[in-house]
Structures are given as C-alpha cells and as structure tokens.
Write a protein that holds these residues in place. Structure first.
Motif, mmCIF file in Angstrom:
data_model
loop_
_atom_site.group_PDB
_atom_site.id
_atom_site.type_symbol
_atom_site.label_atom_id
_atom_site.label_comp_id
_atom_site.label_asym_id
_atom_site.label_seq_id
_atom_site.Cartn_x
_atom_site.Cartn_y
_atom_site.Cartn_z
ATOM 1 N N UNK A 121 -9.381 12.318 -1.475
ATOM 2 C CA UNK A 121 -9.858 11.949 0.782
ATOM 3 C C UNK A 121 -9.163 10.605 0.528
ATOM 4 N N UNK A 122 -8.880 9.331 0.458
ATOM 5 C CA UNK A 122 -8.603 8.207 0.551
ATOM 6 C C UNK A 122 -6.774 8.406 -0.085
ATOM 7 N N UNK A 123 -6.525 8.953 -0.495
ATOM 8 C CA UNK A 123 -5.267 9.303 -0.831
ATOM 9 C C UNK A 123 -4.297 10.638 0.350
ATOM 10 N N UNK A 124 -5.626 11.406 0.617
ATOM 11 C CA UNK A 124 -4.628 12.507 1.671
ATOM 12 C C UNK A 124 -4.650 11.545 3.441
ATOM 13 N N UNK A 125 -5.670 10.760 3.352
ATOM 14 C CA UNK A 125 -5.823 9.623 4.949
ATOM 15 C C UNK A 125 -4.382 9.163 4.400
ATOM 16 N N UNK A 138 -7.234 -5.612 8.631
ATOM 17 C CA UNK A 138 -8.184 -5.420 9.480
ATOM 18 C C UNK A 138 -9.201 -3.870 8.425
ATOM 19 N N UNK A 139 -8.864 -3.358 8.370
ATOM 20 C CA UNK A 139 -10.149 -2.300 7.758
ATOM 21 C C UNK A 139 -10.623 -3.410 6.400
ATOM 22 N N UNK A 140 -10.025 -3.981 5.374
ATOM 23 C CA UNK A 140 -11.137 -5.126 4.901
ATOM 24 C C UNK A 140 -12.053 -5.778 5.390
ATOM 25 N N UNK A 141 -11.175 -6.366 6.654
ATOM 26 C CA UNK A 141 -12.235 -7.074 7.281
ATOM 27 C C UNK A 141 -13.428 -6.016 8.083
ATOM 28 N N UNK A 142 -12.963 -5.263 8.245
ATOM 29 C CA UNK A 142 -14.457 -4.716 8.792
ATOM 30 C C UNK A 142 -15.489 -3.848 7.818
ATOM 31 N N UNK A 143 -14.780 -3.703 6.464
ATOM 32 C CA UNK A 143 -15.497 -3.329 5.049
ATOM 33 C C UNK A 143 -16.840 -4.531 4.949
ATOM 34 N N UNK A 160 -12.194 5.146 2.286
ATOM 35 C CA UNK A 160 -11.704 6.017 1.121
ATOM 36 C C UNK A 160 -9.975 5.551 1.129
ATOM 37 N N UNK A 161 -9.434 5.260 2.535
ATOM 38 C CA UNK A 161 -8.171 4.519 2.500
ATOM 39 C C UNK A 161 -8.143 3.684 1.995
ATOM 40 N N UNK A 162 -8.674 2.790 2.074
ATOM 41 C CA UNK A 162 -9.143 1.775 1.769
ATOM 42 C C UNK A 162 -8.970 1.198 0.618
ATOM 43 N N UNK A 163 -9.322 2.218 -0.332
ATOM 44 C CA UNK A 163 -9.985 1.796 -1.389
ATOM 45 C C UNK A 163 -8.549 2.494 -2.259
ATOM 46 N N UNK A 219 -6.714 7.503 -14.266
ATOM 47 C CA UNK A 219 -8.042 6.819 -14.881
ATOM 48 C C UNK A 219 -7.744 5.999 -13.835
ATOM 49 N N UNK A 220 -8.937 6.601 -12.887
ATOM 50 C CA UNK A 220 -9.311 5.997 -11.697
ATOM 51 C C UNK A 220 -10.804 4.783 -12.118
ATOM 52 N N UNK A 221 -10.774 3.728 -11.710
ATOM 53 C CA UNK A 221 -11.766 2.575 -11.759
ATOM 54 C C UNK A 221 -13.028 3.574 -10.958
ATOM 55 N N UNK A 222 -14.055 2.924 -11.358
ATOM 56 C CA UNK A 222 -15.380 3.119 -10.953
ATOM 57 C C UNK A 222 -15.124 2.746 -9.484
ATOM 58 N N UNK A 223 -15.991 3.207 -8.561
ATOM 59 C CA UNK A 223 -16.081 3.391 -7.334
ATOM 60 C C UNK A 223 -16.700 1.737 -7.167
ATOM 61 N N UNK A 224 -17.608 1.524 -7.875
ATOM 62 C CA UNK A 224 -19.177 1.371 -7.871
ATOM 63 C C UNK A 224 -18.040 -0.746 -7.737
ATOM 64 N N UNK A 225 -17.377 -0.644 -9.251
ATOM 65 C CA UNK A 225 -16.622 -1.829 -8.809
ATOM 66 C C UNK A 225 -15.565 -2.153 -8.302
ATOM 67 N N UNK A 226 -14.845 -0.982 -8.177
ATOM 68 C CA UNK A 226 -13.284 -1.364 -6.717
ATOM 69 C C UNK A 226 -14.590 -2.126 -5.365
ATOM 70 N N UNK A 227 -15.324 -0.938 -5.537
ATOM 71 C CA UNK A 227 -16.633 -2.115 -4.214
ATOM 72 C C UNK A 227 -16.795 -2.885 -4.042
ATOM 73 N N UNK A 228 -17.037 -3.501 -5.342
ATOM 74 C CA UNK A 228 -17.648 -5.351 -5.647
ATOM 75 C C UNK A 228 -16.132 -5.805 -5.422
#
Length: 97
Positions: free
Chosen positions: A20-24, A36-41, A59-62, A80-89
C-alpha cells in the motif's frame, strides 16, 4: 503494475505496509513531503494512524524513507522487506537535516 513486477500474488506475499505504501507513492506522483509526514508521525498525528484515518500516509512514509533516505532499491526492498516494527522504531528516532 505491482502484479506485473512482483507476481500475481504480491498482495499476499508482501507486507501490507509495503504494497500500500508503494501504491500510494506511485499514485501521488511525487506529491509527498517526507519531512512533514515524518514530523506528523513522530507527533502521533491521527492522520498517520491507518486504522483511524483510513489513509495510507504512514505506509507511504515507510516506503519513501526506505527508498529516499536509506537508498534501498525498490527491487531489494521487495526482496527483503524489513520488519515493520524495526522500521517504525527507526522512524520514531529519525532526524532529517
């Protein structure tokens, strides 16, 4: 487009945040302010909460972070997509110059 590039079953093969992030990212055609989106996150803006907002901004931000800031090629990100948990951290701690 994703099906042609990554296979017919990409939706069940790859994580939702990546699909969904890539599609967005493609759909917005470059109209996305990473800072702006990193600040919002980081401020816990409700627009970044997929369940509450029904938007894929987080998802777009990620995906944008991995492609633009980490320099990961798209093919590698899908391989090799990273773990979303680690990416969010990583995003919680990130600072842009």
């Amino acid at each position: 487009m994703q099906g042609r590039r990554f296979g017919r079953f990409f939706a069940v093969t790859y994580p939702t945040w990546l699909n969904e992030g890539y599609a967005d990212l493609v759909g917005k055609g470059g109209d996305f302010d990473l800072r702006d989106n990193l600040t919002r996150f980081q401020a816990h803006d409700p627009l970044m909460d997929v369940a509450r907002s029904r938007l894929y901004r987080r998802y777009h931000l990620e995906v944008a972070w991995m492609l633009e800031q980490e320099g990961v090629p798209l093919q590698t990100l899908y391989a090799r997509p990273p773990s979303e948990h680690l990416l969010l951290a990583k995003l919680r701690a990130a600072r842009l110059p």
